[in-house]
Structure formats: C-alpha cells, structure tokens
Design a protein around this motif. Structure first.
Motif, PDB file in Angstrom:
ATOM      1  N   ILE A   1      34.666  20.594  46.838  1.00  0.00           N
ATOM      2  CA  ILE A   1      33.450  19.849  47.182  1.00  0.00           C
ATOM      3  C   ILE A   1      32.532  20.629  48.111  1.00  0.00           C
ATOM      4  N   LEU A   2      32.988  21.811  48.547  1.00  0.00           N
ATOM      5  CA  LEU A   2      32.158  22.631  49.433  1.00  0.00           C
ATOM      6  C   LEU A   2      30.778  22.939  48.827  1.00  0.00           C
ATOM      7  N   PRO A   3      30.704  23.377  47.563  1.00  0.00           N
ATOM      8  CA  PRO A   3      29.372  23.659  47.000  1.00  0.00           C
ATOM      9  C   PRO A   3      28.460  22.439  46.992  1.00  0.00           C
ATOM     10  N   THR A   4      29.011  21.259  46.696  1.00  0.00           N
ATOM     11  CA  THR A   4      28.203  20.032  46.685  1.00  0.00           C
ATOM     12  C   THR A   4      27.590  19.797  48.061  1.00  0.00           C
ATOM     13  N   ILE A   5      28.415  19.866  49.100  1.00  0.00           N
ATOM     14  CA  ILE A   5      27.918  19.626  50.455  1.00  0.00           C
ATOM     15  C   ILE A   5      26.883  20.673  50.839  1.00  0.00           C
ATOM     16  N   MET A   6      27.176  21.939  50.522  1.00  0.00           N
ATOM     17  CA  MET A   6      26.251  23.005  50.889  1.00  0.00           C
ATOM     18  C   MET A   6      24.892  22.826  50.239  1.00  0.00           C
ATOM     19  N   THR A   7      24.887  22.629  48.924  1.00  0.00           N
ATOM     20  CA  THR A   7      23.614  22.555  48.195  1.00  0.00           C
ATOM     21  C   THR A   7      22.782  21.379  48.675  1.00  0.00           C
ATOM     22  N   LEU A   8      23.414  20.205  48.786  1.00  0.00           N
ATOM     23  CA  LEU A   8      22.650  19.017  49.155  1.00  0.00           C
ATOM     24  C   LEU A   8      22.212  19.066  50.618  1.00  0.00           C
ATOM     25  N   SER A   9      23.045  19.629  51.510  1.00  0.00           N
ATOM     26  CA  SER A   9      22.647  19.746  52.909  1.00  0.00           C
ATOM     27  C   SER A   9      21.505  20.739  53.046  1.00  0.00           C
ATOM     28  N   ASP A  10      21.578  21.809  52.269  1.00  0.00           N
ATOM     29  CA  ASP A  10      20.510  22.797  52.262  1.00  0.00           C
ATOM     30  C   ASP A  10      19.186  22.131  51.872  1.00  0.00           C
ATOM     31  N   ASP A  11      19.231  21.301  50.833  1.00  0.00           N
ATOM     32  CA  ASP A  11      18.033  20.536  50.431  1.00  0.00           C
ATOM     33  C   ASP A  11      17.526  19.676  51.571  1.00  0.00           C
ATOM     34  N   ALA A  12      18.454  18.954  52.214  1.00  0.00           N
ATOM     35  CA  ALA A  12      18.055  18.025  53.271  1.00  0.00           C
ATOM     36  C   ALA A  12      17.383  18.784  54.420  1.00  0.00           C
ATOM     37  N   LEU A  13      17.963  19.938  54.798  1.00  0.00           N
ATOM     38  CA  LEU A  13      17.399  20.713  55.906  1.00  0.00           C
ATOM     39  C   LEU A  13      16.045  21.304  55.531  1.00  0.00           C
TER      40      LEU A  13
ATOM     41  N   ALA B   1      35.596  20.266  54.671  1.00  0.00           N
ATOM     42  CA  ALA B   1      34.421  20.775  53.959  1.00  0.00           C
ATOM     43  C   ALA B   1      33.114  20.372  54.620  1.00  0.00           C
ATOM     44  N   ALA B   2      33.072  19.201  55.279  1.00  0.00           N
ATOM     45  CA  ALA B   2      31.793  18.763  55.836  1.00  0.00           C
ATOM     46  C   ALA B   2      31.274  19.694  56.936  1.00  0.00           C
ATOM     47  N   PRO B   3      32.082  20.019  57.972  1.00  0.00           N
ATOM     48  CA  PRO B   3      31.544  20.919  58.994  1.00  0.00           C
ATOM     49  C   PRO B   3      31.191  22.296  58.445  1.00  0.00           C
ATOM     50  N   ILE B   4      32.086  22.866  57.640  1.00  0.00           N
ATOM     51  CA  ILE B   4      31.822  24.207  57.116  1.00  0.00           C
ATOM     52  C   ILE B   4      30.630  24.180  56.166  1.00  0.00           C
ATOM     53  N   GLY B   5      30.547  23.145  55.324  1.00  0.00           N
ATOM     54  CA  GLY B   5      29.449  23.051  54.360  1.00  0.00           C
ATOM     55  C   GLY B   5      28.107  22.894  55.061  1.00  0.00           C
ATOM     56  N   ILE B   6      28.059  22.032  56.081  1.00  0.00           N
ATOM     57  CA  ILE B   6      26.789  21.832  56.787  1.00  0.00           C
ATOM     58  C   ILE B   6      26.439  23.087  57.600  1.00  0.00           C
TER      59      ILE B   6
END
Lengths: 283, 311
Positions: free
Chosen positions: B169-181, B91-96
């Motif tokens: 956990i994909l949505p969690t990683i996506m949303t928070l990474s999106d915020d960070a970027l 999930a981490a690579p795909i989510g980011i």
C-alpha cells in the motif's frame, strides 16, 4: 534551532523517499534476478509438465490473452457509456456527482469480492461451471472505473469550439457524440484500456474460483465448463508448492513474464497515468 | 458542455428518437450502478441463512467450526484489523514522508523519475507480492523473530502479512499524499517563507496542515486496499482458524498464524461450502462484512477529498 528543524524535516523526508524507492526497486531486482534465467523461448512455447516442475507456460499465456481480450470487450461499452454520461449527457451537479461516487465505490471493491460475485451469479445461478467468459466479465467490470476515468479526462480536453462548430452545423447532441467526441477521444479509450488491463492481467482473486484451473485446459470450445489457464493463477498455485527447487525456478520465471506484461501495458499509458491515478479523483 | 446551444433544438431527429446513443449511454451507466448495488443485495440475500442461524453471534462469536455448524467471525475480523493496522502503522509515516520528499523537496527533474518508478511499482500484481512473501519475507521474519528471542512455529504470521501489505500500500499512500500536498497553493508557502520560516518549518506549519484532509483520505483509501487484499495475505498469513488473544493488547498473536476475512474467502473452504446452504451463507457473509467495511471507508475518504477540494 531553526537550522536544526529544517535539517530534520528535510532529512526525514529524504530518508523516507529513499527507503520507499529502495524497497520498491529491490523488489523488482529480486524478481528479475531469479526469474530471468528461467525465461527461455521453450518456456513460452511449451505446455506445463510434471505439475509445473517442467515445461513452459504456453497455455497460461493463451488463457491470460483470452481473459484480457474478453475484459476489454466487456469494459469498452460500459466505460464509453459512463464517460459520455459524465462528460456530455448528464446535466446538473447531483447526477454527475452520483456517477463519480459510483466509480469511486466500484473502484474500491476488493477483487476477491468480484470472485464471490461470479461464484453466486455465474456458477450458482447460471450453472456455467468454470468459464473463461465469467473471468472476462468480472475483470471487465473490475477495471471499468479505471477505463472510464481515463476516457473522461480525454473528453474534457476536447476544445469547446469543436463542439460549438458541430452544433452550428445543426448536428443533434448524439450526432455530435458520434462525429466529434468519440473520434477525438479514441486515444483516451486506448490508454484507459491499457491501464485497466495492466491491473487486470495480474489479478488472481476474481478468476480463481470462476475461470481458471491449474493444468489441462487448452483453447476453450464453448462457454459452459470451459476454463482456461492463466499466469497469475499459475504463480498462485506453484507458490504454495515452492519447496521443490525445479518449481521455484519456473515460478520466478512465470512472475518475470507477468511483470513484463504489466510493465509493457503500463509503460504505454504512462503519460496519462501520471495524471489520472488508480483512485478516481473528484473533479 | 455547451448546453445553451441545444435549448432550441426542436428539429425532428433521425430514425431513432432523440438519440439511441444517449439512451445507451444512460442505461449502461445505470447498469454499472445496478452491479454495485446488486452486489450488496446478492451478498445479503445469500448470507441470510447464517444470520438467521447465528444472529449477532455471527459477528461476535469466537469460534468457527463448520462441521458443528458454529460460525463466529470475530477471530477473522481481529486478524483483518491487525494485519491492516500493522500495514498502516508502517506505510503511513514512510509514505507521507516520501510524498513530502517528492512534492516539497526535490527539483522537478528528480520528481518525475521518482513518481514514474512509484507508478510502475504500484502495478506489481498481488500474487507476485505473495510469491516474494512465501519465498523470501517469511524466512526473514522467522529468522528475525528467532534472533530476537521468540519461538515462532513458522514464518507465516499476522506480522508477515502486515509487513507485506505495508509494502503493497506504500505506492497508494505516496501517490495520493503527493497529490494532496501539491494541491496546497504555493502562495501559502511563499507567505510562510516570507514571514521568515525555514523550508522545514513551512512544511510543518503550512503544507502538512493544509493538506490534512487529503492526507487522511490517502491513508483511508490505502486502509481500504489493505482490508480487501486477499491473495498476498492468503499466502503468508498461515490461515489458522480461531486465533484470538487472551487480552486485546497482547502481542503474542502477531507472531503466530492467523486468519483474515480475505484469506478465508480465498481458501479451499469456499469450494467445500458450495454444496451446503448454511456453510455457504457463512462464507458469503464474510464477503458481506468486507464489502460493508470497505464501502464505509471509501465513502469517508471520498467525502474528505471533496471537502479538501472545496477548502
């Protein structure tokens, strides 16, 4: 070389985006495709029969409704208190940061641990047996971070001049809370509650040992030894008995109804949801 | 808020001292803190008997037979780590990557619908994921492993649980990474482009490194979620006790059934243990270990996010 790196990065990111969207949309489609045919009016208004292979989910809907109402009643005073403390009463960065961290940690607690907490406190110490009230209290505690963060966002949006005007009229701090802050931020509370309930409505782990049984409960009459039925627990139990095709149809139908409830609750609160995430963020 | 305004507030307040509202607000906030700390204290108290009985063997012991009062949790710790590890690896690579897509590449008109879909999907209850796992995913895993020349006993494996968690956990990683970027100032991007970097190079050289702390926090929070997810894992992990590989790097346990801390806590053994003090202590001890692990992960993530905000 430059062109290639550009294409590779863009292409990889686009591919990831498409993979994520496809997987997630496929999931919803897979559920609705199997579940929608099972959702009929009788399905919503009849009791379970034949261990879930026949009948409907009427009392599961009732039980989930009771749990949600209780959770809302439990979480409202807590969330209002925390949001007011955060946004108005606490001075100094240290105290505010401590509350933020508290919400953050509380939000991170796995829901199964709320179930174990309920077992220790309400079942073992209080001797309540399985009770709808335990379930409501646990779910209410669980969603408190979500609700208070949503409410706090709204409180922070109240124009400073409203508060100055009220102070100019000679109101004390608590009078200002009652006459300006709370009325102005009631929308944030409602949104937060819907957001929190969207999370709570599908939770199985906190209620499986403490509040729900599979069949035979109707409307609760007291607190002690008065379990309810609930949608997520129904799915949880039937999923383990999914080899019977009649049961499979019913369980997909129940999942569709539950998903419908979740989406209904979260759609109403979407505008805020895109701003405030499940993870309480650091201000 | 305008604290200055109230410094000369010496008027006699009404009947309830200076604000029943304030007292209630602060005391209920304190109550929430008591719940959190109390949870830790209660779990520690309730699990004390097993820690006395087993000592350090509780954590490093390899066997769990409650009938002979042997309680070793290592296989469950192993199962938890493997399942959460598989989930993160996928999930981490795909989510980011997907977050780079929503934050850096698509125009705002496309961005909103995608984010909306992700937000909605983040709300799918874990029991529904468990159902998908039982009725669909485990059959795919079984058939896939057979096709690849393995001989699994069933589709209920650590791998299945890991795959299911990855999607969860994909949505969690996506949303928070999106915020960070998105919190990387656009000035840095413009500067990079001005120096002649392509869009893709700017992402690699500026956006991702600058958002590093936020991205790690996103992965950690998702990891915390994965550690604590009970219901979906319970339904597809097989719940086979005492599964430890001969060597740490053998892949064999991935395709056999296992047990995690949460799948044990979600099972019938909790009810069996209820009447027996030592067994009960052993079960609550699993909760204590999980609570400590998740709290540590959350604290580190919180610290990273604060660091990122102050950068």
């Amino acid at each position: 070389m430059r062109r290639w790196s550009n294409l590779i990065v863009g292409g990889a990111a686009t591919a990831c985006g498409l993979i994520a969207c496809t997987v997630l949309l496929w999931i919803v489609f897979a559920i609705l495709f199997r579940g929608l045919p099972a959702v009929r009016w009788q399905f919503l208004t009849e009791q379970i029969r034949l261990v879930g292979a026949e009948g409907g989910i009427f009392y599961n809907l009732v039980g989930t409704g009771i749990l949600m109402a209780t959770a809302a009643v439990i979480t409202t005073p807590l969330s209002v208190a925390i949001a007011l403390a955060q946004g108005f009463y606490l001075r100094g960065n240290a105290a505010q940061r401590a509350v933020t961290l508290l919400l953050y940690l509380l939000n991170g607690v796995p829901s199964i641990l709320f179930g174990i907490l309920g077992l220790i406190v309400f079942v073992k110490y209080f001797d309540w047996g399985k009770s709808w009230l335990t379930g409501g209290i646990l779910l209410g505690l669980m969603i408190t971070p979500t609700v208070s963060v949503a409410l706090l966002e709204r409180i922070r949006m109240i124009p400073e001049r409203y508060i100055e005007a009220a102070a100019g009229l000679g109101l004390t701090r608590s009078q200002i809370v009652r006459s300006v802050i709370l009325p102005q931020s009631i929308g944030g509370l409602v949104t937060g509650l819907l957001l929190g309930l969207a999370r709570a409505v599908g939770e199985t782990a906190p209620i499986m040992f403490t509040a729900t049984i599979f069949a035979g409960a109707t409307f609760p009459t007291g607190i002690i030894e008065s379990p309810v039925l609930a949608l997520p627990y129904h799915i949880f139990q039937l999923a383990q008995d999914s080899f019977n095709p009649d049961v499979a149809v019913k369980v997909w139908g129940t999942a569709t109804v539950l998903l419908g409830l979740v989406f209904l609750l979260s759609l109403v609160s979407l505008p805020i949801r895109l701003k405030v995430h499940e993870e309480a963020r650091h201000a | 808020m305008s604290n200055v305004l109230f410094q000369n507030d010496t008027r006699q307040p009404r009947r309830f001292g200076w604000g029943l509202t304030r007292a209630m607000s602060l005391s209920l906030t304190a109550f929430a803190a008591v719940v959190l700390v109390g949870m830790l204290v209660l779990f520690a108290m309730e699990s004390a008997p097993v820690l006395k009985h087993e000592g350090v063997n509780y954590v490093v012991g390899k066997t769990w037979f409650f009938r002979s009062e042997t309680f070793g949790v290592l296989p469950m710790i192993y199962g938890t780590a493997v399942v959460a590890g598989i989930a993160l690896l996928l999930a981490a690579p795909i989510g980011i990557g997907a977050a780079v897509f929503t934050a850096e590449i698509v125009p705002p008109r496309v961005r909103m619908p995608v984010k909306l879909a992700i937000e909605l999907l983040a709300g799918i209850p874990s029991v529904v994921y468990g159902l998908l796992g039982i009725l669909l995913l485990r059959n795919y895993v079984y058939d896939g492993l057979r096709a690849a020349g393995f001989d699994p006993l069933s589709g209920d494996t650590l791998l299945t649980a890991g795959l299911l968690l990855a999607v969860m956990i994909l949505p969690t990683i996506m949303t928070l990474s999106d915020d960070a970027l998105r919190s990387v100032p656009s000035m840095s991007r413009h500067a990079a482009r001005g120096l002649g970097l392509t869009h893709g190079q700017a992402i690699l050289a500026v956006s991702l490194p600058q958002a590093r702390k936020g991205l790690i926090a996103a992965i950690l929070l998702a990891f915390g979620r994965a550690l604590g997810e009970a219901i979906a894992v319970f339904l597809v992990v097989g719940r086979q006790d005492n599964q430890l590989p001969g060597s740490l790097f053998s892949l064999e346990p991935l395709i056999s059934s296992g047990q995690t801390l949460t799948s044990k806590l979600g099972g019938a053994e909790v009810n069996i243990a209820y009447g027996d003090p030592l067994h009960w202590a052993a079960v609550v001890g699993l909760g204590l270990l999980l609570l400590i692990a998740v709290t540590v992960v959350t604290l580190v993530a919180a610290w990273l996010q604060r660091e990122a905000a102050h950068a």
